[in-house]
Design an enzyme around this catalytic site. Structure first.
Site, mmCIF file in Angstrom:
data_model
loop_
_atom_site.group_PDB
_atom_site.id
_atom_site.type_symbol
_atom_site.label_atom_id
_atom_site.label_comp_id
_atom_site.label_asym_id
_atom_site.label_seq_id
_atom_site.Cartn_x
_atom_site.Cartn_y
_atom_site.Cartn_z
ATOM 1 N N ASP A 85 0.851 -0.923 0.142
ATOM 2 C CA ASP A 85 0.355 -0.105 0.193
ATOM 3 C C ASP A 85 0.671 1.275 0.397
ATOM 4 O O ASP A 85 2.073 0.983 0.156
ATOM 5 C CB ASP A 85 -0.955 0.244 0.934
ATOM 6 C CG ASP A 85 -2.236 0.843 0.966
ATOM 7 O OD1 ASP A 85 -2.280 1.539 0.179
ATOM 8 O OD2 ASP A 85 -3.176 0.788 1.788
HETATM 9 C C1 NOJ Z 1 -4.411 4.160 0.462
HETATM 10 C C2 NOJ Z 1 -4.992 2.799 0.458
HETATM 11 O O1 NOJ Z 1 -5.495 2.514 1.900
HETATM 12 C C3 NOJ Z 1 -5.417 2.081 -0.647
HETATM 13 O O2 NOJ Z 1 -6.725 1.096 -0.213
HETATM 14 C C4 NOJ Z 1 -5.690 2.639 -2.358
HETATM 15 O O3 NOJ Z 1 -5.167 1.923 -2.597
HETATM 16 C C5 NOJ Z 1 -4.113 3.706 -2.055
HETATM 17 N N1 NOJ Z 1 -4.191 4.361 -1.404
HETATM 18 C C6 NOJ Z 1 -3.548 4.526 -3.338
HETATM 19 O O4 NOJ Z 1 -4.575 5.345 -3.255
#
Ligand code: NOJ
Length: 717
Positions: A271
């Site tokens: 993530d």
């Molecule tokens: C953080 C989030 O936790 C995740 O779900 C998301 O896909 C990413 N950012 C990218 O935006």
């Protein structure tokens, strides 16, 4: 005939000899790559960095995310394909979580349909729209089980149940990836966040998770397993620790379970900055250490933090074998070949216009939203509302908001293109109906005057429709709440409007369960609309005015009060079950244990009756059936649910577990026997060392909710 067959065989053999397989193409390309180019394929960024075009040309990145239009994606793709040394196309991603431009209900709304076909359709449309602007990878579905409505990201998932969550996870994957990944409208799905992110302590986002292996395996992992079995190409790690080990450096999760047990062959993405965050978690001293830990545990690609660029030094001085890097690069290249990006890296820019927000997409968004709206309560048949009501007061801060219809995180959705509830209502009522409207303040605040003017229009009306809840932005990432009641002064507004004495129907819009105890006792009709998407206003009006008979069911428990949280239907029994007459039993002294509305609950404008339960052993598992009758005067859909309980086992088992559901349409007076087959495998639980089945008696129930239904038992050998 024989000759034709021979020729065909010869032709196929030659064709196969000439066309190298994907793995051969991957190996050939890998052999030509420098270490820096390899690490580039594992380093993902957003286009906001000004040096991105130059990095693309150098091969220092292979994946970008967060784009709004096709010109941007094509422009960068041209740099990758025409200017970089090896011409490896870029992979563009985005959070397309409930639609790209045509926005569907937020995921708990999608889950409230209990309809895998609707989920598959919505994600197919999302894929088509995303691919039309060059996005071939969505960071969806979020398949995190959530039992805690304080956690704002409950708004991105399918609720609390592993069975429902698994069925829908597979439907999302099928919809996004399609039958053929190389088709220009298919995109990679990403099951996230691996794992147990929804169990963040105290419902606070990014917080610690500590749980038993049994809870992990039985509740939190099944939707991921279902996504893998459905062929999901990518998985995203979560931000949290799991029993002390951050998920992004967790070899037990990423290697032992995901790769060795489940045989996942796709890409694991971290993530956002999660590799770098290993330093703050306290398991790595430097960015370089963090990167080694993550890639060794099984993270193939690092999102945004640039951490994997540091791996060149680690390989060069022998701290990391290059084979570990190669393994991850292979996975990334395989995905790019499978998508057909080498053959067709660009997108036809003329398609965007006809695909985004296409008429059939909007129609689908409306149909799916209709199925996502849960009728929680309908005393005295206040609903459906009459279209020819003389004066209708529409009150509340969410009544005339387009933006809030879209929820918290809506990709390329445009608030201007959404239908607010008030617009849906205006389009529905008779031309003679007088509509009065007052916002009663905003979601977060109101003046005495604003409340008073809402009360005054309620007094003038024959009927009052209220739209209360959260702003779309109050749920989703980094939106944990420590209170679960209606924000601002909405509770006061509600009480004062109800005191005006007119029949009131309340529409709640929210990304999480809210504690609406007063409303449940004092407002005769309550509809839960989540955030219903671009066509939301029409869909809610379709239900309110009876053009559509509601059929949605809650995918998550609604508590009476915050103190009950976490609360979920599939809890374990205790040695001292709740007994209000006995002090030393499991209970509160100030509120019953039961929720305000249980998992699986949802009413209809007709009534369904259950009878004739039959349960028998079959093929090692069981076959359970019951008769469901539409006992009311309108046609309707019912979601028939099967629950089981294993009353005596070597470990304590949940009081109920969902094991099947089916949506049936019944005409007034019509009955149908609905039958479920539950395989032995689905009756296993996590023992000390693995999945086990224990023979003996099982209790079963078939009904329209996790409470009640017709029950029986079956003995399995
Ligand atoms: C953080 C989030 O936790 C995740 O779900 C998301 O896909 C990413 N950012 C990218 O935006």
């Amino acid at each position: 005939m024989q000759r034709a067959l021979l020729l065909l065989l010869l032709f196929t053999a030659r064709a196969t000899a000439q066309t190298p397989s994907v793995d051969e193409r991957v190996d050939a390309l890998l052999a030509r790559m420098t270490l820096e180019e390899k690490l580039g394929q594992l380093s993902q960024y957003t286009p906001s960095k000004p040096e991105i075009p130059e990095m693309v040309a150098r091969g220092a990145t292979g994946a970008l995310f967060g784009f709004g239009n096709v010109t941007e994606t094509n422009t960068l793709q041209r740099i990758a394909v025409e200017e970089s040394r090896l011409k490896i196309p870029l992979l563009f991603g985005h959070d397309v979580i409930h639609g790209l431009r045509t926005i569907f209900p937020i995921p708990p709304g999608m889950a409230s349909t209990w309809d895998p076909e609707s989920v598959e359709l919505a994600s197919r449309i999302a894929a088509r729209e995303a691919a039309a602007i060059g996005i071939r990878w969505t960071f969806s579905p979020m398949v995190d089980i959530a039992r805690d409505p304080r956690w704002g990201r409950i708004a991105e998932g399918a609720g609390e149940d592993p069975f429902l969550g698994s069925v829908l996870a597979a439907a999302y994957v099928r919809g996004y990836q399609g039958r053929d990944l190389s088709a220009p409208d298919s995109i990679l799905a990403c099951a996230k966040h691996f794992a147990a992110y929804g169990a963040a302590e105290a419902g606070r986002d990014y917080n610690t998770v500590d749980m038993s292996e049994r809870l992990l395996r039985e509740i939190y992992l099944p939707p991921f397993k279902a996504a893998v079995d459905a062929g999901v190409w990518t998985i995203m790690t979560s931000f949290n620790t799991v029993s002390g080990v951050p998920a992004t450096a967790n070899a037990h999760l990423l290697t032992e379970i995901l790769r060795d047990e489940w045989r996942f062959r796709g890409i694991v993405d971290s993530d956002f900055t999660a590799v770098q965050e290993l330093i703050k978690h306290g398991v790595a001293a430097t960015l370089g250490d963090a990167a080694i830990k993550a890639i060794t545990a099984g993270v193939d690609m690092a999102m945004v933090d640039g951490s994997y660029a540091t791996l060149a030094a680690a390989v060069n001085d022998g701290r990391l074998p290059v084979s570990v890097v190669d393994r991850s690069v292979r996975r990334v290249l395989r995905a790019k070949f499978a998508l057909g990006l080498f053959e067709q890296p660009y997108v036809d820019e003329s398609r965007e216009k006809s695909v985004l927000l296409a008429r059939e997409h909007l129609e689908a968004a409306r149909r799916v939203a209709q199925k996502s709206i849960v009728l929680l309560r309908n005393e005295r048949d206040v609903l459906p509302l009459a279209k020819n009501v003389a004066t209708l007061a529409v009150i509340g801060p969410l009544a005339d908001s387009r933006e809030d219809m879209l929820g918290s995180w809506y990709a390329g959705g445009k608030p201007d293109e959404a239908i607010a509830l008030l617009e849906g209502v205006r389009a529905k009522v008779s031309p003679a109906t007088r509509i009065l409207h007052a916002s009663g303040g905003t979601v977060l605040s109101a003046t005495d005057e604003e409340i008073a003017s809402a009360v005054s229009i309620a007094r003038q009306a024959d009927l009052v429709l209220m739209a209360l809840g959260e702003q779309g932005k109050m749920s989703g990432e980094a939106n944990s709440r420590a209170f679960l009641d209606l924000p601002g002064r909405q509770q006061q507004l509600l009480e004062q409007v109800v005191a005006a004495g007119k029949p009131v129907a309340l529409v709640v819009m929210s990304g999480r369960p809210l504690t609406i105890r007063w409303a449940a006792e004092n407002v005769p009709a309550i509809v839960w609309a989540w955030f219903p998407g671009t066509q939301g206003g029409h869909a809610v009006a379709d239900v309110l005015f009876g053009d559509v008979n509601p059929s949605a069911k809650l995918p998550v428990t609604i508590p009476r009060t915050l103190g009950q949280v976490p609360i979920y239907y599939n809890s374990l029994p205790t040695g001292r079950p709740e007994d209000p007459n006995h002090r030393y039993t499991t209970k509160y002294i100030d509120v019953p244990n039961s929720p305000l509305y249980p998992f699986g609950h949802g009413l209809s404008y007709t009534r369904f009756e259950y009878s004739g339960l039959s349960a028998r052993a079959a093929g090692g598992g069981m076959v359970v059936s019951a008769e469901v009758k539409n006992a009311g005067a309108r046609a309707g859909d019912e979601v028939v649910q099967l629950y089981i309980n294993d009353p005596v086992a070597t470990v304590s088992r949940p009081v109920r577990e969902l094991k099947g559901f089916r949506r049936v349409t019944l005409a007034p007076g019509e009955s149908r026997r609905v039958e479920f087959t539950v395989a032995r495998e689905e009756l296993r639980f996590w023992g000390d060392r693995g999945w086990i089945f224990e023979p003996g008696a099982f209790n079963v129930w078939v009904g329209g909710s996790s409470v009640g239904g017709v029950g029986g038992a079956v003995e399995l050998k």
